[in-house]
Design an enzyme around this catalytic site. Sequence first.
Site, mmCIF file in Angstrom:
data_model
loop_
_atom_site.group_PDB
_atom_site.id
_atom_site.type_symbol
_atom_site.label_atom_id
_atom_site.label_comp_id
_atom_site.label_asym_id
_atom_site.label_seq_id
_atom_site.Cartn_x
_atom_site.Cartn_y
_atom_site.Cartn_z
ATOM 1 N N TYR A 73 0.881 11.854 15.718
ATOM 2 C CA TYR A 73 1.541 10.928 14.789
ATOM 3 C C TYR A 73 2.202 9.787 15.546
ATOM 4 C CZ TYR A 73 5.002 9.252 11.394
ATOM 5 O OH TYR A 73 5.783 8.461 10.569
ATOM 6 N N SER A 77 5.425 5.629 -4.381
ATOM 7 C CA SER A 77 6.540 6.552 -4.155
ATOM 8 C C SER A 77 7.289 6.161 -2.896
ATOM 9 C CB SER A 77 6.035 8.003 -4.019
ATOM 10 O OG SER A 77 5.256 8.155 -2.842
ATOM 11 N N GLY A 78 8.468 6.756 -2.714
ATOM 12 C CA GLY A 78 9.210 6.636 -1.470
ATOM 13 C C GLY A 78 9.516 5.221 -1.042
ATOM 14 N N GLY A 108 7.510 2.846 -0.113
ATOM 15 C CA GLY A 108 6.642 1.848 -0.739
ATOM 16 C C GLY A 108 7.119 1.433 -2.109
ATOM 17 N N SER A 111 7.278 3.693 13.092
ATOM 18 C CA SER A 111 8.140 4.873 13.130
ATOM 19 C C SER A 111 8.849 4.931 14.468
ATOM 20 C CB SER A 111 7.323 6.157 12.937
ATOM 21 O OG SER A 111 8.134 7.305 13.160
ATOM 22 N N THR A 134 0.853 -1.185 0.000
ATOM 23 C CA THR A 134 0.000 0.000 0.000
ATOM 24 C C THR A 134 0.891 1.239 0.000
ATOM 25 O OG1 THR A 134 -0.209 0.223 2.426
ATOM 26 C CG2 THR A 134 -1.756 -1.266 1.299
ATOM 27 N N GLY A 135 0.450 2.267 -0.698
ATOM 28 C CA GLY A 135 1.313 3.434 -0.858
ATOM 29 C C GLY A 135 2.583 3.076 -1.604
ATOM 30 N N GLY A 136 2.445 2.187 -2.585
ATOM 31 C CA GLY A 136 3.608 1.702 -3.319
ATOM 32 C C GLY A 136 3.992 2.545 -4.512
#
Length: 249
Positions: free
Chosen positions: A150, A16-17, A19, A137, A12-14
Amino acid sequence: MQRFTGKTVLVTGGNSGIGLAAAKAYADEGARVVITGRDTASLAQAQAELGPAAVALRNDAASLPAARTLADELATRGIDLDAVFINAGAAKFAPFAEVDETLWDANFDVNVKGAYFQLQALLPRLNDGAAIVINGSINAHIGMPGSSVYAASKAALISLAKTLSAELLPRGIRVNVVSPGPISTPLYSKLGMDAATLEATAAQIQAQVPLGRFGSPEELASTVLHLSARESAFIVGSEIIVDGGMSQL
């Protein structure tokens, strides 16, 4: 090394960055890769970089209906998963006195609620013995000013890995967390700072890293793949911190 030949993975969120780095690493080791993201243009670019076997699906990680739609789309395509990297996330920061419900929801809707119900929707698509890796994180550990919401959302994910592992182990499904420190990704450009403030903030963060630099998305991706592979079969409900020593010294 081809640890994922014949395997199908979802990132998921693959688009950019971290991912995208993970998706590329999986593909390089033989996996069929499915990526999700909200931005159509970056999804198309990522799919082109990953090659014709990759599947790119537009998806809003904060939306519960979208979580179910993603699972349904995989079922329609006959796709079952051997690994999932829950990477899509939000990072909104503010001093405690300035936090409002909007900022709270912006973090928790994606990082916790979205992740939780996406995994729930994917359960029928997970093969027995599948591996789930959640992007945490170091903010869950270091008490950085301005990161209270966060950090709390990421701490919730770390706890989630333990409880979900206990529930899913009868199917041989492992859940673990990789928690990055400062990584050079587009995330930092999305914090709403002007260029000068962003540069000063980056320098301040870098000064706290014993290795003296930001990590690369590829360095984090290598840990994601390790936690997804058979070699880590005895790692369950655990967290690996990848932060250049920032939270350790």
